[in-house]
Motif scaffolding. Structure first.
Motif, PDB file in Angstrom:
ATOM      1  N   GLU A 160      28.773   6.970  -9.291  1.00  0.00           N
ATOM      2  CA  GLU A 160      29.017   8.345  -9.924  1.00  0.00           C
ATOM      3  C   GLU A 160      29.635   9.177  -8.889  1.00  0.00           C
ATOM      4  O   GLU A 160      30.943   9.683  -9.367  1.00  0.00           O
ATOM      5  N   GLN A 161      29.045   9.419  -7.785  1.00  0.00           N
ATOM      6  CA  GLN A 161      29.711  10.309  -7.020  1.00  0.00           C
ATOM      7  C   GLN A 161      31.110   9.733  -6.267  1.00  0.00           C
ATOM      8  O   GLN A 161      32.066  10.653  -6.035  1.00  0.00           O
ATOM      9  N   VAL A 162      31.372   8.431  -6.157  1.00  0.00           N
ATOM     10  CA  VAL A 162      32.642   7.848  -5.512  1.00  0.00           C
ATOM     11  C   VAL A 162      33.679   8.138  -6.658  1.00  0.00           C
ATOM     12  O   VAL A 162      34.723   8.394  -6.388  1.00  0.00           O
ATOM     13  N   GLY A 163      33.024   7.715  -8.026  1.00  0.00           N
ATOM     14  CA  GLY A 163      34.188   7.958  -8.922  1.00  0.00           C
ATOM     15  C   GLY A 163      34.650   9.354  -8.907  1.00  0.00           C
ATOM     16  O   GLY A 163      35.714   9.708  -9.422  1.00  0.00           O
ATOM     17  N   LEU A 164      33.710  10.376  -9.166  1.00  0.00           N
ATOM     18  CA  LEU A 164      34.099  11.754  -9.264  1.00  0.00           C
ATOM     19  C   LEU A 164      35.151  12.248  -8.040  1.00  0.00           C
ATOM     20  O   LEU A 164      35.964  12.897  -8.109  1.00  0.00           O
ATOM     21  N   LEU A 165      34.607  11.679  -6.658  1.00  0.00           N
ATOM     22  CA  LEU A 165      35.520  11.914  -5.427  1.00  0.00           C
ATOM     23  C   LEU A 165      36.891  11.349  -5.969  1.00  0.00           C
ATOM     24  O   LEU A 165      37.885  11.968  -5.358  1.00  0.00           O
ATOM     25  N   LEU A 166      36.959  10.283  -6.226  1.00  0.00           N
ATOM     26  CA  LEU A 166      38.157   9.482  -6.497  1.00  0.00           C
ATOM     27  C   LEU A 166      39.034  10.282  -7.384  1.00  0.00           C
ATOM     28  O   LEU A 166      40.258  10.525  -7.210  1.00  0.00           O
ATOM     29  N   ALA A 167      38.229  10.866  -8.690  1.00  0.00           N
ATOM     30  CA  ALA A 167      39.111  11.726  -9.488  1.00  0.00           C
ATOM     31  C   ALA A 167      39.581  12.823  -9.001  1.00  0.00           C
ATOM     32  O   ALA A 167      40.945  13.117  -9.303  1.00  0.00           O
ATOM     33  N   GLN A 168      39.036  13.422  -8.307  1.00  0.00           N
ATOM     34  CA  GLN A 168      39.429  14.644  -7.472  1.00  0.00           C
ATOM     35  C   GLN A 168      40.592  14.453  -6.444  1.00  0.00           C
ATOM     36  O   GLN A 168      41.447  15.222  -6.311  1.00  0.00           O
ATOM     37  N   ALA A 169      40.399  13.167  -5.878  1.00  0.00           N
ATOM     38  CA  ALA A 169      41.454  12.926  -4.780  1.00  0.00           C
ATOM     39  C   ALA A 169      42.609  12.633  -5.478  1.00  0.00           C
ATOM     40  O   ALA A 169      43.728  12.966  -5.198  1.00  0.00           O
ATOM     41  N   TYR A 170      42.575  11.813  -6.831  1.00  0.00           N
ATOM     42  CA  TYR A 170      43.716  11.622  -7.482  1.00  0.00           C
ATOM     43  C   TYR A 170      44.442  12.889  -7.969  1.00  0.00           C
ATOM     44  O   TYR A 170      45.674  13.045  -7.993  1.00  0.00           O
TER      45      TYR A 170
END
Length: 248
Positions: A160-170
């Protein structure tokens, strides 16, 4: 009654076996669970299931917040002292994390970048912390590089945390389609307040009020079952969400 007890042990073992398969745990856990249903289930619960659960993460967040409120600089001071005394990779990683928690992503990035040049450059906690530091330093593209590496090397790590960080990075790179996909996946797969709130905050930033409202409705449904500890744990996030709505 003895048969009922045996059946219950087996059902619990099957539950944990399904968890192990879905989360791609080592296959020896299946052997342990079915060879020793009761003992194996207890070991799996404490070794694997509990550390991955939201309950454990929530308790850790609440405890950390309480400790920071009592003495905001304690962890950073202790991490600095430990690194000065023994400048090991482990202590440097602790120092980097302490800088990040203290709201100093620039110093955190300096320490994490040094860790990335060492023998533990592919260690998942280092990659994750370095990605957070880079993202907070407006280095979205560099953060993406590390987050995608985590997905490649440690697919089950903090999904979950990696996914949310990925979303924010994108999102930081203007890749809104990719950001929406990651935010949506996190909300659907995990159904947590963090996923719903971050999705809503991002949606409001691009003017998608309908999506943001849908996420807020999910949060309001969750809040019906909250107690005061839940509200205390998520207060900063809720404040960010309401501030985003007030600006929409």
């Amino acid at each position: 009654m003895p048969y009922l007890g045996v059946g219950l042990h087996v059902l619990v073992a099957i539950f944990f076996a399904v968890h192990a398969i879905r989360h791609r745990r080592e296959m020896y856990w299946l052997m342990i669970l079915f060879a020793f249903p009761l003992l194996g289930s207890i070991v799996y619960f404490f070794a694997i299931y509990l550390p991955d659960s939201r309950l454990q993460h929530g308790a850790n967040k609440l405890t950390s917040a309480a400790l920071r409120a009592l003495d905001p600089g304690k962890e950073l001071r202790e991490a600095q002292q430990a690194f000065e005394l023994t400048p090991s990779a482990q202590n440097q990683m602790r120092l980097a994390s302490a800088y990040l928690e203290a709201g100093d992503p620039q110093q955190a990035a300096v320490q994490y970048e040094a860790c990335l040049r060492g023998p533990f450059a592919t260690e998942r906690e280092i990659l994750f912390g370095a990605a957070k530091a880079r993202l907070q330093n407006q280095q979205g593209d560099a953060a993406l590089e590390l987050l995608l590496k985590i997905r490649q090397l440690h697919a089950d790590f903090r999904k979950e945390q990696v996914g949310l960080l990925l979303a924010q990075a994108y999102a930081s790179q203007g890749q809104n389609d990719a950001a929406r996909q990651e935010f949506s996946k996190a909300a659907v797969d995990h159904g947590s307040i963090d996923a719903y709130a971050e999705f809503a905050i991002w949606a409001l930033s691009i003017g998608d009020v309908a999506t943001a409202q849908a996420q807020r409705q999910e949060i309001e449904h969750m809040q019906k079952h909250w107690n005061k500890h839940h509200y205390a744990m998520h207060k900063p996030l809720l404040k960010r969400l309401e501030a985003a709505f007030s600006k929409a």
